[in-house]
Design an enzyme around this catalytic site. Structure first.
Site, PDB file in Angstrom:
ATOM      1  N   GLU B 159       0.840  -1.213   0.000  1.00 41.01           N
ATOM      2  CA  GLU B 159       0.000   0.000   0.000  1.00 41.01           C
ATOM      3  C   GLU B 159       0.865   1.250   0.000  1.00 41.01           C
ATOM      4  OE1 GLU B 159      -2.849  -0.424   3.208  1.00 41.01           O
ATOM      5  OE2 GLU B 159      -4.125  -1.697   1.997  1.00 41.01           O
ATOM      6  N   GLU B 316      -6.322  -7.315  -1.257  1.00 39.78           N
ATOM      7  CA  GLU B 316      -6.902  -7.234   0.084  1.00 39.78           C
ATOM      8  C   GLU B 316      -8.354  -6.828  -0.012  1.00 39.78           C
ATOM      9  OE1 GLU B 316      -5.106  -4.635   2.917  1.00 39.78           O
ATOM     10  OE2 GLU B 316      -3.067  -5.250   2.472  1.00 39.78           O
TER      11      GLU B 316
END
Lengths: 662, 662, 662
Positions: B159, B316
């Site tokens: 991320e 995710e």
């Protein structure tokens, strides 16, 4: 005001006129646009522009190397076009090379955070280094342009204190100490004034004193109050430093700087600042809301009184939307003219805007201008040109002083600062709002009022309103006593008369300084929680505050709370009187109370009954301004005079009629 | 995308499959739990796990000393269990020893505050020191594990930019200058682009330029916009630095990193980032609210379009509640499967979660996992295993591209960034919300749409929606002109076409870049205050914004405001058209307007009338996904195809039916 | 508590008495006021004052130079007047000379901001430099005044931790490491406890550990929890350092410090602190709101239990308004006495105020005092004198312990700290509020309760309430099991029993530590959004939280949610029971649930039915305090005993009756 002066004429034999113009930033545009600018300015009736306000980085692109060429050229062009120049000293925002070389001129906020470049005004008011560079530029500007015939006035910096008034840097700490030494003389006097026995704050050396930086809890209140006073004074001192150079080199060119008497701008005590300029200038922007017009009038009125009845210069307002509010409304048809003429009604002899040509880049590109993004073929530009014509018609007005009202509202920066400090009975109190509410009530009743500094001469007023006059030094107390003894009528509100100049409470019962005058005694404040209300026997409803009042002498009770205890009192003193209002009533609640007090003071409206509340009346000698406060047409009957602007019969929605009453 | 690649097979002759799995953090658990993990993963149908994402401190416990043992062991265990490894480079969070030794890698925020360790991602994207240490680890990882058959892909960091995208440190300042030199070449060009003549910001040396740190007021808008571009690019550059090492050592292993196309995550221009990965991965979490399902579909759709029609990896999402929202809702029965299959419907060929086993300690211990605190005997784990079965059944789908829609919504990071900057007509404007509202309206109408980057090829689309397409450089302007001239139908909203790539306003009337195409001219914006509404003649109600529109040519007025002035216009251009909507209508208000525009463009719903709004339809070749948007059962009639998941007759509450239409 | 001691008598043969007085700051006033003070104190019945609390700067005006003269004089005056002195060590706020010389004693907040002087308590609890100077002063004070007969007790510093409990400086970091080494012994143990495998936080050296300073996202939760524990302990350690010097020099003078058991003050674990003082003191201020009286009683009750049944000292409360709330309400007639006597009812044998004479300057000048700005001729002073008389009448009560209740509410700082940390199922949860709601419900039912630390002996209680008992280490789990097995009745709420002392979740289903005892299992939390409600079958309505409960054994379901799933359960265990309430019911919702549980536990109200809810009953041996909880008069029927204060027949609005039941 050192002296009352007005603009230097730029043409021999120039007739009196109302000035009209804007900030002008030609350096943002290619050279070919300049000719179009001059042409459109003449079309619009522009007489003056403010130049070079944010030009430091262009005038001195690297240290000590000046580039005057573009400014030389535009000044010539303007002069040739018959447009005068209000020349800025260009010190408002330091150039990147200066803050890169001397980051120690950057302000530091209360939390210790550096204020970096990127916006504007990133300088410490007390920085000796900044001052050295800035005053160098001022001198260079004065020497190069001060004797140019186009220069009609000097414009020191810009909106001093708009962003940098509170600086907590080490420079500020040092200057604060110097200021305190001058105020108190001895450490003992400071320790006494600040009450440093409380919380172990006793100073044994001047060097221990700091600005009220981020602290564990409420900082010392007198330290806070003195820091506000100091911060206002520090900028005044800077203003005087620029002014003195300008006066030295060009004694014949008057010096001004643009104040910001508007809204919640409260850090600069402009009543004091007015002493430092040759004429007062002001910037004003409206915020949306029910009282937007009232606030406009209030600020224009206060500016006129700060100017001491002399002509003042509306340096900035907007033709339409601004860019810095959460939501920025465009002005509706009529508002451009109405707003400008409201300032004129209160003594402005110059009507200027930020800015001439709306920027296409930068932080203010969505701020309206006289010449909008859409170009001259636009409603805004047409309204601008129309206003130019109006101002020409009103030219004879120039220099005509405001005609004083019979009612005064005291407006006091010390009380504003002190009453809104922390650790008070309530943190909801708003000084300016209370003062504005009384002004709104007077507008509703059709009664003219003057908003005046607390130091003003009150002798000519039949009624004086003292909203939250919190700080009452001995001298002010004596002046108020004398005013009432002399037959004057005073009305004070809650939280007035509580402390002296050091923020020390007068003991023995509130409101200590006014207790005897008002004939009341209060043991405890009784502020209200959010949502709580206090209905009064006269049908009005209080919020925010109440007091438990004991009538101690011959005061009468004008209204009571539900429990029968006094809410509003009035004590006759000879032919005068002293009244007290112990709660926040808002404009609608104040109006009937004030109506009675006015009646007792023998003051009536100058407007026919049918017009009261619908229009605002302002008077400059033989000229009466009638401003439509509504969005509906208003029939004008019962007013005398010849219309020199607008119609004497019908006031357009958002319109203004100017009558000449010979 | 450099090339379109998919996972490296970890077994010879491996059949196509939809991947299924999660982040796996075995180092948080005792060794004895690992065997139970493998067993439960197999029970759940897991095919792939992401390993070592936050393992730097365990892999390199002190500088230069690596401890591979535990990672060696778990990779072997997984491989033996038939589970592939998406191996992270482990650089997401630097270990304490590194930040202790080199605190100068810690980010500094806009206010000058250091971002300390304690959370994660406490590194400056531009720190040369961080890069040296991190790339050292990447190389070590690649060398040790890159040739292990279990490794199916590389997972760069994690991320990127989730917390550290905006860094205002001196490292960032230096890198920003380098980026600006590359963009502008000369200081003159930069000064022109940034409009530095405004507010005395003219730069005379590159070294004077800073990030937009805390300033006294609104920082220069182009500086702000460029800093956003730079910050996105700085992380891209870091991504490429890791990728290049991985490509060098393991050219056969594809490289990805997990994007965050979701909600209000706006700092990374993922349309550009997609060029830097071998395949696109995304993380997605829903927020509660009325449009939660619409946003899920919007993000999945946009991710699929960013991936250019190639398969993408859902890296995710959550099996149930997360831990970082104010209130974290558990998923209701059916939602786990519905959410996952919605991503598959829009092109995801891998369905993964954060994380495999819910943590018992640390900041995310209340974030759900595939294997919850309650253990395998739990509703969540049973749903997880059931979804594993579903994905097996859908294996043939792998590699099947999304079938393009007839409608496109343009989604443009430059416009997102620029339109929400400060000192604008309103600070209430929300770019993503307006785009989502149009998507919601299309879902209500049962019409499929593609959310595509502004640079996408538009030629295949019958209707293109441009919500707040604020930044329109010359090239985009020409592409839109050409699209409409070629028979395309365009609809743009308020505040579109206002500025060029430098945030300079197009002059002469808004919306400058689209004025001729739309056949309208606007002199002033007219934003609405909170609570204000603008009723339209078509029965809808605008909020937030209005414009005062002049129709300048042959445009027709589709709806007016109360005062009769145009609110929605449409100009026919040959067989194409260009429409303009000047206010915020919300999904319910957009739907009827859009219905008319779709009809004129000849675009209808692919769903039977009774299903429109109740279900979402997504198409991948011969597979049609029908997603129940309600909490009620929906009867499916009029749809062709054989159900390969769910029932072809009855769609369960929160259910999904997948039909194969041979 | 090291030992249970009470004030040292200052006169030979002094009779038992309830002490009465205030903080006294004579140094804020001219010398001539002191005599008036003594006279008025005697008039008011004052027996003790706290001196020198913020006097450091006056006692040591420059480094090492002491000025004792004024303190010598006032102590003599007080002693001559028969008034005892609770002498402060004067270390609460360092003088300006100290922070000027050693700015490195100033605290640093989480964001790295220095906390500057200007307020008070600007010192780092762990600063070795501060400690050196402060302990020097303590020693000097003890040597000079410790043997003066007027000194009845030592008052260490003041409200330790009121502003400076959380310090993130380097001093704090060093001390935190020392504390952690002591707690964990090895880095391995710390890494395990903190779960540092998560997010790459593994420490390889103690020196890497930091306080939870501003981080990119949620800092490690166990680091946060340990920092809270450490911060409380760091101040305790400082308290002990002062105490040890005082004990050394004046072993016969008891040492106390004023706790702040009140409202949301949560950073100091006073249950632990009580071990460090000779007797417990407390400061208490009410906040407005519906539960203001309940909170007053709750805090007084908890203070009494922390004091272990020994007499405690109410060191500060207010005669009327305070100055630090947003809106500061004056007390209504009766409230001054009622508030004071409520504390006495719960075991206070001393009733003191901040402060004797209301300041006329400084940050607390609008904080009421015993002698207000209005002077002795005031309602406040008359009430003060009246209360002095009352306390004289109640003198025989001195030393009479509180009579324990049959119901206990567990109050646990670890659970308070942990349950409100970030990244939880909801950030709306409020620990203290839930505990208070149960106390309020008991007050409504007319049932006395003891609020006790979690470590308290439970054996005497018939019912134990565990509101949000989030942290349940193994030992506490065993104690609760044993309590129920022994026939006790336990009721626990949502989010209890979830984690161990390291904030690690108990696995296998919630509430892990209490799962077997309660006979239920929860797989997922189901918090509610703002505005969401959960109606229960018993007519009550839940907010904030729900659980999906499985009944795993022989528990019965007392109430269900709308979907029929269990909301409240109860498992009989022999003659005892363990009940669970899975949602927030508020006082009104708790009351009926609790009523049933009390009935099953065989506990009834000690009040006649007509008085329940209207009055609070508190019992000290043969004395019963009956406190009117309403603003109406209450007829007292069915109560036995002779009134030693107030009337036995009619309880005045806001009144208190004290009955002696021989």
């Amino acid at each position: 005001m050192t002296t009352a002066r007005w603009l230097r004429p730029t043409r021999p034999g120039q007739s009196p006129r109302l000035e009209y113009g804007a900030d002008y930033n030609p350096e943002q545009w290619p050279r070919e646009v300049w000719d179009e600018d001059i042409r459109a300015m003449r079309e619009a009736g522009v007489t003056v522009v403010s130049l070079a306000i944010f030009s430091w980085a262009r005038l001195e692109p690297t240290e000590g190397r000046y580039d005057w060429s573009w400014l030389d050229e535009i000044i010539e062009l303007l002069h040739a076009g018959g447009i005068a120049v209000d020349l800025a000293t260009a010190t408002a925002s330091p150039p990147p090379w200066l803050t890169t070389k001397h980051p120690e001129i950057l302000p530091v906020d209360r939390e210790g955070r550096t204020i970096w470049p990127g916006g504007r005004q990133q300088w410490r008011p007390t920085s000796p280094i900044f001052r050295r560079y800035a005053l160098g530029l001022v001198r260079a500007m004065a020497e190069r342009y001060g004797h140019h015939p186009a220069v009609t006035a000097w414009h020191v910096s810009n909106e001093l204190g708009c962003h940098n008034v509170y600086d907590f840097s080490d420079d500020a700490a040092a200057a604060f100490r110097t200021w305190l030494e001058k105020r108190y003389g001895t450490l003992d006097a400071l320790n006494e004034a600040w009450g440093t026995s409380f919380w172990s704050q006793h100073y044994s050396d001047w060097a221990q004193i700091l600005p009220p930086r981020l602290a564990a809890t409420h900082p010392n209140p007198t330290q806070q109050l003195d820091f506000k006073r100091f911060s206002s004074d520090a900028l005044r001192e800077y203003l005087r430093a620029e002014r003195d150079i300008l006066h030295e080199i060009t004694p014949d060119v008057p010096v001004t700087t643009n104040f910001m008497v508007m809204g919640e701008t409260k850090a600069m005590d402009y009543a004091a600042w007015a002493e430092d300029v040759d004429f007062v200038s002001n910037d004003h922007y409206r915020l949306p809301g029910e009282q937007t017009l009232d606030e406009l009038s209030f600020s224009a009125n206060l500016t006129g009184n700060i100017a001491g009845g002399n002509p003042w210069f509306l340096m900035e307002h907007s033709t339409s939307a601004v860019n810095w509010q959460p939501v920025n409304l465009a002005k509706l048809p009529g508002e451009l003219s109405r707003d400008a003429l409201t300032h004129v009604a209160h003594g402005a002899d110059a009507v200027c805007y930020f800015q001439w040509r709306q920027s296409r880049a930068g932080a203010e590109k969505y701020h309206s201008g006289m010449l909008p993004h859409a170009g001259t073929d636009s409603a805004v530009f047409r309204s601008v040109a129309e206003l130019g014509e109006t101002l020409k018609r009103l030219a004879p007005l120039q220099g005509t002083g405001r005609t004083p009202a019979r009612v005064a509202i005291l407006f006091d920066w010390d009380s504003w600062w002190a009453s809104e400090q922390d650790s008070h009975p309530t943190d909801r109190l708003r000084y300016k709002q209370e003062a504005l509410d009384w002004y709104s009530a007077l507008l509703k009743l059709g009664v003219r009022a003057d908003v005046v500094p607390a130091a003003a001469d009150l002798s000519g007023y039949g009624l004086v309103v003292a909203p939250i006059l919190h700080v009452v030094p001995q001298q002010l107390r004596e002046r108020l006593d004398a005013y009432v003894s002399g037959g004057g009528h005073l009305v004070a509100t809650y939280f007035s008369g509580i402390v002296d100049q050091d923020d020390h409470v007068y003991l023995g019962g509130y409101p200590g300084a006014l207790r005897d005058l008002l004939g009341i005694r209060i043991e405890e404040f009784a502020p209200l929680l959010d949502g709580e209300t206090a209905p009064l026997s006269n049908g009005t409803v209080g919020t925010l505050w109440t007091d438990k009042i004991q009538v101690t002498g011959d005061a009468e009770v004008l209204a009571t709370y539900k429990d029968g205890e006094p809410a509003i009192t009035r004590r006759a003193v000879g032919t005068g009187s002293a009244a007290y209002v112990s709660t926040r009533l808002g404009p609608d609640g104040i109006a009937p109370v004030l109506g009675d007090l006015l009646e007792q003071a023998g003051i009536g409206s100058e407007l026919p009954a049918g017009l009261r509340g619908k229009v605002e009346l302002a008077v400059r000698g033989e000229y009466a301004f009638v401003v439509n406060r509504t969005a509906e047409p208003v029939e004008l009957t019962g007013l005398e005079g010849e219309a020199v602007h607008g119609s004497a019969e019908l006031l357009e929605p958002r319109g203004v009629t100017v009558l000449r009453r010979a």
